[in-house]
Design a protein around this motif. Sequence first.
Motif, PDB file in Angstrom:
ATOM      1  N   ILE A 172      60.171  95.657  17.249  1.00 41.76           N
ATOM      2  CA  ILE A 172      59.937  94.965  15.975  1.00 41.76           C
ATOM      3  C   ILE A 172      59.935  93.455  16.188  1.00 41.76           C
ATOM      4  CG2 ILE A 172      60.946  94.465  13.715  1.00 41.76           C
ATOM      5  CD1 ILE A 172      61.820  97.349  13.576  1.00 41.76           C
ATOM      6  N   GLU A 173      60.817  92.972  17.052  1.00 41.02           N
ATOM      7  CA  GLU A 173      60.864  91.537  17.338  1.00 41.02           C
ATOM      8  C   GLU A 173      59.555  91.069  17.969  1.00 41.02           C
ATOM      9  OE1 GLU A 173      64.017  88.385  19.258  1.00 41.02           O
ATOM     10  OE2 GLU A 173      64.072  90.472  19.910  1.00 41.02           O
ATOM     11  N   VAL A 226      59.615  87.092   7.112  1.00 49.09           N
ATOM     12  CA  VAL A 226      61.014  86.660   7.010  1.00 49.09           C
ATOM     13  C   VAL A 226      61.907  87.849   6.630  1.00 49.09           C
ATOM     14  CG1 VAL A 226      62.606  85.230   5.658  1.00 49.09           C
ATOM     15  CG2 VAL A 226      60.487  84.251   6.543  1.00 49.09           C
ATOM     16  N   ASP A 227      61.440  88.676   5.691  1.00 52.79           N
ATOM     17  CA  ASP A 227      62.227  89.843   5.284  1.00 52.79           C
ATOM     18  C   ASP A 227      62.400  90.843   6.424  1.00 52.79           C
ATOM     19  OD1 ASP A 227      62.528  88.809   2.765  1.00 52.79           O
ATOM     20  OD2 ASP A 227      60.916  90.030   1.868  1.00 52.79           O
ATOM     21  N   VAL A 228      61.353  91.067   7.176  1.00 52.19           N
ATOM     22  CA  VAL A 228      61.429  91.983   8.317  1.00 52.19           C
ATOM     23  C   VAL A 228      62.399  91.441   9.373  1.00 52.19           C
ATOM     24  CG1 VAL A 228      60.116  92.940  10.261  1.00 52.19           C
ATOM     25  CG2 VAL A 228      59.181  93.049   7.954  1.00 52.19           C
ATOM     26  N   ALA A 229      62.347  90.143   9.605  1.00 57.41           N
ATOM     27  CA  ALA A 229      63.257  89.532  10.580  1.00 57.41           C
ATOM     28  C   ALA A 229      64.713  89.676  10.138  1.00 57.41           C
ATOM     29  CB  ALA A 229      62.908  88.057  10.779  1.00 57.41           C
ATOM     30  N   ARG A 230      64.963  89.480   8.842  1.00 54.62           N
ATOM     31  CA  ARG A 230      66.327  89.624   8.342  1.00 54.62           C
ATOM     32  C   ARG A 230      66.807  91.070   8.432  1.00 54.62           C
ATOM     33  NH1 ARG A 230      66.194  87.628   3.041  1.00 54.62           N
ATOM     34  NH2 ARG A 230      65.549  89.707   2.468  1.00 54.62           N
ATOM     35  N   LEU A 231      65.950  92.012   8.083  1.00 52.05           N
ATOM     36  CA  LEU A 231      66.318  93.419   8.176  1.00 52.05           C
ATOM     37  C   LEU A 231      66.576  93.845   9.618  1.00 52.05           C
ATOM     38  CD1 LEU A 231      63.895  95.020   5.573  1.00 52.05           C
ATOM     39  CD2 LEU A 231      66.372  94.799   5.399  1.00 52.05           C
ATOM     40  N   ARG A 232      65.773  93.327  10.542  1.00 48.72           N
ATOM     41  CA  ARG A 232      65.982  93.643  11.959  1.00 48.72           C
ATOM     42  C   ARG A 232      67.320  93.096  12.432  1.00 48.72           C
ATOM     43  NH1 ARG A 232      65.890  90.601  16.055  1.00 48.72           N
ATOM     44  NH2 ARG A 232      64.789  88.961  14.976  1.00 48.72           N
ATOM     45  N   ARG A 233      67.617  91.852  12.065  1.00 50.64           N
ATOM     46  CA  ARG A 233      68.881  91.246  12.473  1.00 50.64           C
ATOM     47  C   ARG A 233      70.075  92.007  11.896  1.00 50.64           C
ATOM     48  NH1 ARG A 233      69.713  86.546   9.447  1.00 50.64           N
ATOM     49  NH2 ARG A 233      71.109  87.872   8.278  1.00 50.64           N
ATOM     50  N   MET A 267      73.799  93.138  -1.808  1.00 47.11           N
ATOM     51  CA  MET A 267      73.561  94.450  -1.237  1.00 47.11           C
ATOM     52  C   MET A 267      73.748  94.448   0.280  1.00 47.11           C
ATOM     53  SD  MET A 267      73.174  96.628  -3.501  1.00 47.11           S
ATOM     54  CE  MET A 267      72.382  98.102  -3.024  1.00 47.11           C
ATOM     55  N   VAL A 268      73.358  93.351   0.897  1.00 49.40           N
ATOM     56  CA  VAL A 268      73.503  93.282   2.353  1.00 49.40           C
ATOM     57  C   VAL A 268      74.982  93.351   2.734  1.00 49.40           C
ATOM     58  CG1 VAL A 268      73.133  91.817   4.367  1.00 49.40           C
ATOM     59  CG2 VAL A 268      71.356  92.016   2.635  1.00 49.40           C
ATOM     60  N   PHE A 269      75.799  92.606   1.999  1.00 46.71           N
ATOM     61  CA  PHE A 269      77.236  92.619   2.277  1.00 46.71           C
ATOM     62  C   PHE A 269      77.818  94.015   2.061  1.00 46.71           C
ATOM     63  CE2 PHE A 269      81.648  92.062   0.831  1.00 46.71           C
ATOM     64  CZ  PHE A 269      82.184  91.544   1.999  1.00 46.71           C
ATOM     65  N   LEU A 270      77.394  94.686   1.001  1.00 43.70           N
ATOM     66  CA  LEU A 270      77.877  96.042   0.734  1.00 43.70           C
ATOM     67  C   LEU A 270      77.455  97.029   1.819  1.00 43.70           C
ATOM     68  CD1 LEU A 270      77.419  96.387  -3.121  1.00 43.70           C
ATOM     69  CD2 LEU A 270      79.534  96.107  -1.835  1.00 43.70           C
ATOM     70  N   SER A 271      76.277  96.821   2.388  1.00 42.67           N
ATOM     71  CA  SER A 271      75.845  97.717   3.464  1.00 42.67           C
ATOM     72  C   SER A 271      76.712  97.534   4.711  1.00 42.67           C
ATOM     73  CB  SER A 271      74.368  97.497   3.797  1.00 42.67           C
ATOM     74  OG  SER A 271      74.162  96.246   4.404  1.00 42.67           O
ATOM     75  N   PHE A 272      77.123  96.281   4.969  1.00 43.38           N
ATOM     76  CA  PHE A 272      78.029  96.053   6.100  1.00 43.38           C
ATOM     77  C   PHE A 272      79.406  96.660   5.836  1.00 43.38           C
ATOM     78  CE2 PHE A 272      75.186  92.382   7.104  1.00 43.38           C
ATOM     79  CZ  PHE A 272      74.789  92.841   8.341  1.00 43.38           C
ATOM     80  N   VAL A 273      79.891  96.512   4.608  1.00 42.97           N
ATOM     81  CA  VAL A 273      81.190  97.085   4.249  1.00 42.97           C
ATOM     82  C   VAL A 273      81.137  98.605   4.352  1.00 42.97           C
ATOM     83  CG1 VAL A 273      82.816  97.402   2.340  1.00 42.97           C
ATOM     84  CG2 VAL A 273      81.882  95.145   2.824  1.00 42.97           C
TER      85      VAL A 273
END
Length: 124
Positions: free
Chosen positions: A61-62, A90-97, A1-7
């Motif tokens: 957020i950081e 960890v999930d919040v950090a990934r979503l922020r990034r 899903m992350v890849f699809l959001s970037f696409v």
Amino acid sequence: MVFLSFVYRFLTNFLFLAMVYFSLNYMEKYEHRAGLAILVLVYTGMRAASTLRAFYFFQKIEKLEAEARRLQAPINDGSGGTAGRKQLVVDVARLRRDGELKSYMDLFFLALIVLLCVAAIMRQ
């Protein structure tokens, strides 16, 4: 899903860039082309301001992530239930990034659109 959001983000930005490019190139009268370019510049400016405001939000957020990790350190030595909290941070950090990467992508395309509009205004 992350890849699809970037696409998805890339495709929508690219389609907007293509639409602006073709719209400006098919306008024959300078007045119409300049008017459209100015309207697109105004819209692009509003989107850029929103994107830059998102960076301020990501910065906050950081800071919250760092504070949560600092407060969680003494808790990790004690009882259970911390795995869920660690995963949440960890999930919040990934979503922020990921959000920051998407914002950089938006700014790149918006800069290209500004260049197209300025070029359309300058040529006759």
